[in-house]
Design a protein around this motif. Structure first.
Motif, mmCIF file in Angstrom:
data_model
loop_
_atom_site.group_PDB
_atom_site.id
_atom_site.type_symbol
_atom_site.label_atom_id
_atom_site.label_comp_id
_atom_site.label_asym_id
_atom_site.label_seq_id
_atom_site.Cartn_x
_atom_site.Cartn_y
_atom_site.Cartn_z
ATOM 1 N N SER A 1 4.447 11.699 16.109
ATOM 2 C CA SER A 1 4.803 12.774 14.904
ATOM 3 C C SER A 1 2.816 13.544 15.515
ATOM 4 C CB SER A 1 3.958 12.146 13.351
ATOM 5 O OG SER A 1 3.764 11.286 13.673
ATOM 6 N N PHE A 2 2.658 14.949 15.330
ATOM 7 C CA PHE A 2 1.506 15.506 14.890
ATOM 8 C C PHE A 2 0.150 14.079 14.664
ATOM 9 C CE2 PHE A 2 -2.536 17.217 13.472
ATOM 10 C CZ PHE A 2 -3.170 18.295 14.337
ATOM 11 N N ALA B 1 -4.803 15.748 27.809
ATOM 12 C CA ALA B 1 -4.482 16.918 28.063
ATOM 13 C C ALA B 1 -2.726 17.302 27.559
ATOM 14 C CB ALA B 1 -4.291 17.564 29.389
ATOM 15 N N GLU B 2 -1.843 16.460 27.733
ATOM 16 C CA GLU B 2 -0.054 16.343 27.439
ATOM 17 C C GLU B 2 -0.865 16.545 25.844
ATOM 18 O OE1 GLU B 2 1.175 13.155 29.214
ATOM 19 O OE2 GLU B 2 0.868 14.188 31.309
ATOM 20 N N LEU B 3 -1.655 15.344 25.144
ATOM 21 C CA LEU B 3 -1.419 15.514 24.014
ATOM 22 C C LEU B 3 -1.815 16.092 22.776
ATOM 23 C CD1 LEU B 3 -2.537 11.550 23.457
ATOM 24 C CD2 LEU B 3 -0.469 12.378 22.963
ATOM 25 N N LEU B 4 -3.268 16.925 23.538
ATOM 26 C CA LEU B 4 -3.250 18.330 23.438
ATOM 27 C C LEU B 4 -2.397 19.496 23.052
ATOM 28 C CD1 LEU B 4 -6.581 19.459 22.100
ATOM 29 C CD2 LEU B 4 -6.663 19.926 24.948
ATOM 30 N N GLN B 5 -1.861 19.897 23.544
ATOM 31 C CA GLN B 5 -1.237 20.890 24.203
ATOM 32 C C GLN B 5 -0.029 20.250 23.396
ATOM 33 O OE1 GLN B 5 -1.110 23.781 26.296
ATOM 34 N NE2 GLN B 5 1.173 24.229 24.959
ATOM 35 N N TYR B 6 0.670 19.318 22.823
ATOM 36 C CA TYR B 6 1.282 18.818 22.128
ATOM 37 C C TYR B 6 1.072 19.346 20.657
ATOM 38 C CZ TYR B 6 4.636 15.630 18.766
ATOM 39 O OH TYR B 6 5.261 15.435 17.932
ATOM 40 N N CYS B 7 -0.384 18.900 20.056
ATOM 41 C CA CYS B 7 -0.861 18.900 18.990
ATOM 42 C C CYS B 7 -1.241 20.872 18.708
ATOM 43 C CB CYS B 7 -2.109 18.263 19.015
ATOM 44 S SG CYS B 7 -2.055 16.497 19.033
ATOM 45 N N GLN B 8 -1.258 21.405 20.121
ATOM 46 C CA GLN B 8 -1.786 22.961 19.589
ATOM 47 C C GLN B 8 -0.082 23.304 19.405
ATOM 48 O OE1 GLN B 8 -3.461 23.836 22.759
ATOM 49 N NE2 GLN B 8 -5.709 23.898 22.189
ATOM 50 N N ASN B 9 1.285 23.268 19.584
ATOM 51 C CA ASN B 9 2.242 23.704 19.153
ATOM 52 C C ASN B 9 2.650 23.146 18.326
ATOM 53 O OD1 ASN B 9 2.730 24.885 22.005
ATOM 54 N ND2 ASN B 9 3.401 22.813 23.231
ATOM 55 N N LEU C 1 0.668 22.989 15.610
ATOM 56 C CA LEU C 1 0.178 23.912 14.627
ATOM 57 C C LEU C 1 0.781 24.897 14.823
ATOM 58 C CD1 LEU C 1 -3.183 22.309 15.293
ATOM 59 C CD2 LEU C 1 -1.943 22.259 13.098
ATOM 60 N N GLN C 2 0.584 25.114 16.440
ATOM 61 C CA GLN C 2 1.265 26.511 15.869
ATOM 62 C C GLN C 2 2.227 27.054 15.417
ATOM 63 O OE1 GLN C 2 1.475 27.920 20.141
ATOM 64 N NE2 GLN C 2 -0.889 27.751 19.977
ATOM 65 N N GLN D 1 2.750 29.505 11.498
ATOM 66 C CA GLN D 1 4.014 30.596 11.828
ATOM 67 C C GLN D 1 4.913 30.474 10.207
ATOM 68 O OE1 GLN D 1 4.690 33.092 13.674
ATOM 69 N NE2 GLN D 1 6.256 33.861 12.535
ATOM 70 N N GLN D 2 4.826 28.581 10.193
ATOM 71 C CA GLN D 2 5.997 28.789 8.809
ATOM 72 C C GLN D 2 5.019 28.821 8.265
ATOM 73 O OE1 GLN D 2 7.109 24.625 9.289
ATOM 74 N NE2 GLN D 2 8.915 24.738 10.404
ATOM 75 N N VAL D 3 3.532 28.968 7.700
ATOM 76 C CA VAL D 3 3.027 28.951 6.998
ATOM 77 C C VAL D 3 3.019 30.290 6.566
ATOM 78 C CG1 VAL D 3 0.421 29.444 5.835
ATOM 79 C CG2 VAL D 3 1.774 26.924 6.310
ATOM 80 N N ARG D 4 2.719 30.965 7.407
ATOM 81 C CA ARG D 4 2.688 32.867 7.219
ATOM 82 C C ARG D 4 4.240 33.493 6.830
ATOM 83 N NH1 ARG D 4 1.144 32.250 12.840
ATOM 84 N NH2 ARG D 4 -0.742 32.754 13.257
ATOM 85 N N ILE D 5 4.907 32.301 7.559
ATOM 86 C CA ILE D 5 6.321 33.372 7.006
ATOM 87 C C ILE D 5 6.894 32.936 5.570
ATOM 88 C CG2 ILE D 5 9.263 32.208 6.753
ATOM 89 C CD1 ILE D 5 8.683 32.150 9.981
ATOM 90 N N LEU D 6 5.614 31.774 4.687
ATOM 91 C CA LEU D 6 6.649 31.070 3.854
ATOM 92 C C LEU D 6 5.572 32.755 2.778
ATOM 93 C CD1 LEU D 6 6.438 27.608 3.371
ATOM 94 C CD2 LEU D 6 8.097 29.192 2.938
ATOM 95 N N GLU D 7 4.087 32.606 3.550
ATOM 96 C CA GLU D 7 3.541 33.148 2.545
ATOM 97 C C GLU D 7 3.182 35.087 2.763
ATOM 98 O OE1 GLU D 7 -0.836 33.255 4.702
ATOM 99 O OE2 GLU D 7 -0.969 31.824 3.593
ATOM 100 N N ALA D 8 4.696 35.512 3.181
ATOM 101 C CA ALA D 8 4.535 36.936 3.675
ATOM 102 C C ALA D 8 5.534 36.811 2.021
ATOM 103 C CB ALA D 8 5.673 37.224 4.679
ATOM 104 N N GLY D 9 6.365 36.137 1.803
ATOM 105 C CA GLY D 9 7.353 36.336 1.008
ATOM 106 C C GLY D 9 7.135 35.678 -0.101
#
Length: 84
Positions: A15-16, A48-56, A58-59, A63-71
């Motif tokens: 998990s994150f 570096a691998e873990l950082l990339q995983y965490c960044q993905n 979070l992104q 994106q899910q928050v943006r979609i929820l907020e838009a509605g």
């Protein structure tokens, strides 16, 4: 080869939160300055691998928050200022 096998098996965090905790441990170990050069390079690569995983993750969450907020913003625009 055993270290590579262990790293390959653990390359995908559960998990994150697990990735973040592992990354914190790596940073603490590297900051302690007691690692060999090979261990430091290996730890850096894993970090570096873990950082990339965490960044993905979070992104994706952003994106899910943006979609929820838009509605949601359409529904709550007028009532949001009344509650303050």
């Amino acid at each position: 080869m055993t270290k590579s096998t262990k790293q390959a098996a653990s390359s995908q965090p559960e998990s994150f939160e697990a990735a973040s905790a592992e990354l914190e441990k790596i940073v603490a170990a590297m900051e302690a300055g007691q690692m060999s050069l090979e261990a430091s390079l290996s730890a850096y690569q894993r970090g570096a691998e873990l950082l990339q995983y965490c960044q993905n993750k979070l992104q994706g969450a952003q994106q899910q928050v943006r979609i929820l907020e838009a509605g949601m913003l359409k529904d709550f625009t007028g009532s949001g200022s009344d509650e303050r």
